[in-house]
Write a protein that holds these residues in place. Structure first.
Motif, PDB file in Angstrom:
ATOM      1  N   PRO A 131       0.839  -1.193   0.000  1.00  0.00           N
ATOM      2  CA  PRO A 131       0.000   0.000   0.000  1.00  0.00           C
ATOM      3  C   PRO A 131       0.879   1.249   0.000  1.00  0.00           C
ATOM      4  O   PRO A 131       1.841   1.336   0.758  1.00  0.00           O
ATOM      5  N   GLY A 132       0.553   2.191  -0.871  1.00  0.00           N
ATOM      6  CA  GLY A 132       1.329   3.425  -0.945  1.00  0.00           C
ATOM      7  C   GLY A 132       2.578   3.324  -1.779  1.00  0.00           C
ATOM      8  O   GLY A 132       3.371   4.260  -1.830  1.00  0.00           O
ATOM      9  N   GLY A 133       2.765   2.202  -2.471  1.00  0.00           N
ATOM     10  CA  GLY A 133       3.965   1.999  -3.287  1.00  0.00           C
ATOM     11  C   GLY A 133       3.940   2.694  -4.629  1.00  0.00           C
ATOM     12  O   GLY A 133       4.914   2.637  -5.375  1.00  0.00           O
ATOM     13  N   GLY A 134       2.828   3.325  -4.992  1.00  0.00           N
ATOM     14  CA  GLY A 134       2.762   4.092  -6.232  1.00  0.00           C
ATOM     15  C   GLY A 134       2.107   3.373  -7.395  1.00  0.00           C
ATOM     16  O   GLY A 134       2.181   3.839  -8.532  1.00  0.00           O
ATOM     17  N   LYS A 135       1.427   2.264  -7.137  1.00  0.00           N
ATOM     18  CA  LYS A 135       0.856   1.460  -8.219  1.00  0.00           C
ATOM     19  C   LYS A 135      -0.139   2.250  -9.070  1.00  0.00           C
ATOM     20  O   LYS A 135      -0.092   2.194 -10.289  1.00  0.00           O
ATOM     21  N   SER A 136      -1.037   2.973  -8.434  1.00  0.00           N
ATOM     22  CA  SER A 136      -2.059   3.713  -9.182  1.00  0.00           C
ATOM     23  C   SER A 136      -1.457   4.870  -9.964  1.00  0.00           C
ATOM     24  O   SER A 136      -1.741   5.043 -11.152  1.00  0.00           O
ATOM     25  N   THR A 137      -0.623   5.647  -9.316  1.00  0.00           N
ATOM     26  CA  THR A 137      -0.022   6.805  -9.978  1.00  0.00           C
ATOM     27  C   THR A 137       0.890   6.369 -11.113  1.00  0.00           C
ATOM     28  O   THR A 137       0.790   6.868 -12.243  1.00  0.00           O
ATOM     29  N   VAL A 138       1.777   5.432 -10.838  1.00  0.00           N
ATOM     30  CA  VAL A 138       2.694   4.945 -11.875  1.00  0.00           C
ATOM     31  C   VAL A 138       1.901   4.253 -12.985  1.00  0.00           C
ATOM     32  O   VAL A 138       2.192   4.423 -14.169  1.00  0.00           O
ATOM     33  N   GLY A 139       0.872   3.505 -12.604  1.00  0.00           N
ATOM     34  CA  GLY A 139       0.055   2.804 -13.590  1.00  0.00           C
ATOM     35  C   GLY A 139      -0.613   3.745 -14.572  1.00  0.00           C
ATOM     36  O   GLY A 139      -0.629   3.491 -15.782  1.00  0.00           O
ATOM     37  N   ARG A 140      -1.188   4.842 -14.069  1.00  0.00           N
ATOM     38  CA  ARG A 140      -1.821   5.826 -14.958  1.00  0.00           C
ATOM     39  C   ARG A 140      -0.808   6.412 -15.932  1.00  0.00           C
ATOM     40  O   ARG A 140      -1.084   6.543 -17.124  1.00  0.00           O
ATOM     41  N   HIS A 141       0.370   6.760 -15.434  1.00  0.00           N
ATOM     42  CA  HIS A 141       1.399   7.346 -16.299  1.00  0.00           C
ATOM     43  C   HIS A 141       1.939   6.326 -17.302  1.00  0.00           C
ATOM     44  O   HIS A 141       2.193   6.665 -18.463  1.00  0.00           O
ATOM     45  N   LEU A 142       2.129   5.090 -16.855  1.00  0.00           N
ATOM     46  CA  LEU A 142       2.614   4.039 -17.741  1.00  0.00           C
ATOM     47  C   LEU A 142       1.604   3.785 -18.863  1.00  0.00           C
ATOM     48  O   LEU A 142       1.980   3.681 -20.037  1.00  0.00           O
ATOM     49  N   ALA A 143       0.336   3.710 -18.511  1.00  0.00           N
ATOM     50  CA  ALA A 143      -0.704   3.492 -19.522  1.00  0.00           C
ATOM     51  C   ALA A 143      -0.719   4.636 -20.539  1.00  0.00           C
ATOM     52  O   ALA A 143      -0.827   4.402 -21.750  1.00  0.00           O
ATOM     53  N   ARG A 144      -0.587   5.845 -20.057  1.00  0.00           N
ATOM     54  CA  ARG A 144      -0.574   7.008 -20.954  1.00  0.00           C
ATOM     55  C   ARG A 144       0.619   6.930 -21.918  1.00  0.00           C
ATOM     56  O   ARG A 144       0.469   7.169 -23.111  1.00  0.00           O
ATOM     57  N   ARG A 145       1.785   6.580 -21.390  1.00  0.00           N
ATOM     58  CA  ARG A 145       2.979   6.471 -22.243  1.00  0.00           C
ATOM     59  C   ARG A 145       2.820   5.411 -23.322  1.00  0.00           C
ATOM     60  O   ARG A 145       3.278   5.570 -24.444  1.00  0.00           O
TER      61      ARG A 145
ATOM     62  N   GLY B 134      -0.097   4.360 -24.461  1.00  0.00           N
ATOM     63  CA  GLY B 134      -1.330   4.544 -25.210  1.00  0.00           C
ATOM     64  C   GLY B 134      -2.329   3.436 -24.930  1.00  0.00           C
ATOM     65  O   GLY B 134      -3.156   3.093 -25.767  1.00  0.00           O
ATOM     66  N   TRP B 135      -2.258   2.849 -23.728  1.00  0.00           N
ATOM     67  CA  TRP B 135      -3.124   1.744 -23.314  1.00  0.00           C
ATOM     68  C   TRP B 135      -4.182   2.257 -22.344  1.00  0.00           C
ATOM     69  O   TRP B 135      -4.092   3.355 -21.820  1.00  0.00           O
ATOM     70  N   GLY B 136      -5.151   1.399 -22.054  1.00  0.00           N
ATOM     71  CA  GLY B 136      -6.139   1.699 -21.034  1.00  0.00           C
ATOM     72  C   GLY B 136      -5.545   1.490 -19.647  1.00  0.00           C
ATOM     73  O   GLY B 136      -4.490   0.868 -19.491  1.00  0.00           O
TER      74      GLY B 136
ATOM     75  N   ASN C 136       8.610   0.654 -30.611  1.00  0.00           N
ATOM     76  CA  ASN C 136       7.741   1.627 -31.264  1.00  0.00           C
ATOM     77  C   ASN C 136       6.460   1.894 -30.472  1.00  0.00           C
ATOM     78  O   ASN C 136       5.739   2.840 -30.762  1.00  0.00           O
ATOM     79  N   LEU C 137       6.148   1.052 -29.464  1.00  0.00           N
ATOM     80  CA  LEU C 137       4.997   1.309 -28.600  1.00  0.00           C
ATOM     81  C   LEU C 137       5.325   2.289 -27.484  1.00  0.00           C
ATOM     82  O   LEU C 137       4.428   2.817 -26.845  1.00  0.00           O
TER      83      LEU C 137
END
Length: 192
Positions: free
Chosen positions: A11-25, A27-29, A177-178
């Motif tokens: 908990p608090g390890g950054g999964k949600s925040t990092v996940g949102r940024h990773l998905a954006r990079r 181009g995934w959901g 290329n992704l």
């Protein structure tokens, strides 16, 4: 089509925040299992946890993890900190996703979470001791279900995302290329 990428960790390890940024990079959901659970139950996890107990919550979490790992499509999944506790979740994640464990020490987590009032397992007199105990129990389980371990330490979110992408590229999981540049040369840095 590549497997979904699932982020695990304390908990608090950054999964949600990092996940949102990773998905954006990529181009995934993006989907956060805890957010999905809260939408389904119509209340906070803390409230449900207090009223129904941990076992009932873990049953619901297991259903959501099974569902999310069974869906097709390019996406990043942020799991709850305790999702690894059940063997069925570890097996589903490991076999159906590329799993990245965002590893944080209890001391780092305590620094980040010391004022958090929303995480039910940390509402105790000595949260640091609780984090150390949770870490001792869960670290081997996170490692068991993960394909990659990323030490979080103190890097920025962008640095963590770059570290994950580098590992995934080196393993041939994500095509170069992704991996979109964080600065789109056609739109400029202000487009982010």
């Amino acid at each position: 089509m590549p497997l979904p990428i699932a982020l695990t960790g304390m908990p608090g390890g950054g999964k949600s925040t990092v996940g949102r940024h990773l998905a954006r990079r990529l181009g995934w959901g993006f989907v956060d299992s805890d957010t999905l659970i809260e939408q389904r139950i119509g209340e906070s996890i803390r409230g449900y946890f207090e009223r129904e107990g941990e076992d009932r919550f873990r049953d619901l979490e297991q259903l959501v993890i099974q569902e999310l790992t069974s869906q097709t499509g390019s996406r990043v999944i942020a799991t709850g900190g305790g999702a690894c506790l059940r063997e069925a979740n570890r097996l589903a994640l490991h076999s159906r996703c590329t799993v990245v464990y965002l590893r944080s020490t209890p001391e780092e987590l305590h620094r980040r979470l010391r004022h958090d009032t929303h995480r039910p397992l940390l509402q105790v007199a000595d949260p640091l001791t609780r984090l150390r105990n949770l870490y001792a129990e869960r670290d081997p389980l996170y490692r068991e279900c993960s394909h990659f371990v990323i030490e979080t330490g103190r890097p920025s979110v962008t640095t963590l995302v770059n570290m994950i992408l580098m590992q995934l590229e080196l393993a041939g999981i994500v095509e170069p290329n992704l991996v979109h540049s964080p600065v789109d040369p056609l739109r400029g840095p202000e487009a982010e």
